[in-house]
Design a protein around this motif. Structure first.
Motif, PDB file in Angstrom:
ATOM      1  N   ALA A 138       0.719  -1.289   0.120  1.00 32.93           N
ATOM      2  CA  ALA A 138       0.058   0.215  -0.251  1.00 32.93           C
ATOM      3  C   ALA A 138       0.930   1.208  -0.146  1.00 32.93           C
ATOM      4  O   ALA A 138       0.454   2.237  -0.873  1.00 32.93           O
ATOM      5  CB  ALA A 138      -0.730  -0.129   1.161  1.00 32.93           C
ATOM      6  N   GLY A 139       1.975   1.316   0.699  1.00 34.88           N
ATOM      7  CA  GLY A 139       2.804   2.505   0.558  1.00 34.88           C
ATOM      8  C   GLY A 139       3.494   2.636  -0.673  1.00 34.88           C
ATOM      9  O   GLY A 139       3.795   3.797  -1.198  1.00 34.88           O
ATOM     10  N   GLN A 140       3.957   1.456  -1.190  1.00 27.30           N
ATOM     11  CA  GLN A 140       4.674   1.647  -2.489  1.00 27.30           C
ATOM     12  C   GLN A 140       3.557   2.046  -3.753  1.00 27.30           C
ATOM     13  O   GLN A 140       3.996   3.027  -4.564  1.00 27.30           O
ATOM     14  CB  GLN A 140       5.245   0.409  -2.776  1.00 27.30           C
ATOM     15  CG  GLN A 140       6.385  -0.144  -2.101  1.00 27.30           C
ATOM     16  CD  GLN A 140       6.740  -1.555  -2.388  1.00 27.30           C
ATOM     17  OE1 GLN A 140       6.028  -2.284  -3.307  1.00 27.30           O
ATOM     18  NE2 GLN A 140       7.895  -1.958  -1.644  1.00 27.30           N
ATOM     19  N   PHE A 141       2.431   1.729  -3.319  1.00 26.10           N
ATOM     20  CA  PHE A 141       1.413   2.234  -4.519  1.00 26.10           C
ATOM     21  C   PHE A 141       1.064   3.545  -4.179  1.00 26.10           C
ATOM     22  O   PHE A 141       0.970   4.300  -5.062  1.00 26.10           O
ATOM     23  CB  PHE A 141       0.028   1.372  -3.858  1.00 26.10           C
ATOM     24  CG  PHE A 141      -1.013   1.551  -4.927  1.00 26.10           C
ATOM     25  CD1 PHE A 141      -1.108   0.834  -6.216  1.00 26.10           C
ATOM     26  CD2 PHE A 141      -2.158   2.451  -4.711  1.00 26.10           C
ATOM     27  CE1 PHE A 141      -2.424   0.797  -7.003  1.00 26.10           C
ATOM     28  CE2 PHE A 141      -3.084   2.643  -5.664  1.00 26.10           C
ATOM     29  CZ  PHE A 141      -3.270   1.747  -6.784  1.00 26.10           C
ATOM     30  N   ALA A 142       0.874   4.145  -2.951  1.00 27.52           N
ATOM     31  CA  ALA A 142       0.801   5.272  -2.645  1.00 27.52           C
ATOM     32  C   ALA A 142       1.796   6.342  -3.184  1.00 27.52           C
ATOM     33  O   ALA A 142       1.563   7.409  -3.766  1.00 27.52           O
ATOM     34  CB  ALA A 142       0.486   5.542  -1.187  1.00 27.52           C
ATOM     35  N   ALA A 143       2.932   5.665  -3.081  1.00 29.41           N
ATOM     36  CA  ALA A 143       4.114   6.469  -3.385  1.00 29.41           C
ATOM     37  C   ALA A 143       4.274   6.895  -5.028  1.00 29.41           C
ATOM     38  O   ALA A 143       4.553   7.915  -5.229  1.00 29.41           O
ATOM     39  CB  ALA A 143       5.450   6.121  -2.977  1.00 29.41           C
TER      40      ALA A 143
END
Length: 147
Positions: free
Chosen positions: A132-137
């Motif tokens: 989720a963090g990679q996706f948001a970044a």
């Protein structure tokens, strides 16, 4: 060809109606979008497996009663054929009254039944925190979520 283009646009209308029904917290509107067959299934993001329309109705009703949520599609992949459309979507699920969203991968399988697109199956899985963090970044940097 325009006839088929409109045919598949109608599947998107069903998906949008689903998102609106969830936002409106209306189990009747949600269930009106499902196929009229007992083979319908739903796997919820919390891991709950619902089989058949009665089980889906009661399970989704419990979820809607427990927590109103707005679903925002962030990345949509569409796979279609003449009688079936599959949506693979990265979604942000935001509970009412909160700022934080849960990132969910959801697959919707829709079938064309008696002139209308209906939901036959939903499979939702919560994204692992790291994903989720990679996706948001990637979204923030304009790279596109799945590149």
């Amino acid at each position: 060809m325009p006839r088929f283009a409109r045919l598949f646009e109608a599947a998107a209308d069903t998906l949008n109606a689903y998102y609106q029904a969830v936002a409106d917290n209306s189990i009747d509107a949600v269930m009106s979008l499902w196929i009229d067959e007992e083979f319908a299934t739903c796997i919820c993001a919390n891991g709950t497996h619902l089989h058949g329309l009665e089980d889906i109705r009661s399970g989704l009703a419990r979820q809607l009663e427990a927590e109103a949520v707005t679903i925002e599609p962030l990345d949509i992949r569409v796979y279609d054929s003449l009688g079936t459309v599959v949506y693979a979507i990265a979604e942000a699920h935001q509970p009412a009254g909160t700022v934080a969203s849960r990132m969910i991968f959801t697959t919707y399988v829709m079938v064309h039944e008696r002139g209308e697109w209906r939901i036959a199956h939903i499979h939702a899985s919560e994204m692992p925190t790291e994903a989720a963090g990679q996706f948001a970044a990637k979204l923030r940097h304009g790279q596109g979520p799945l590149h």
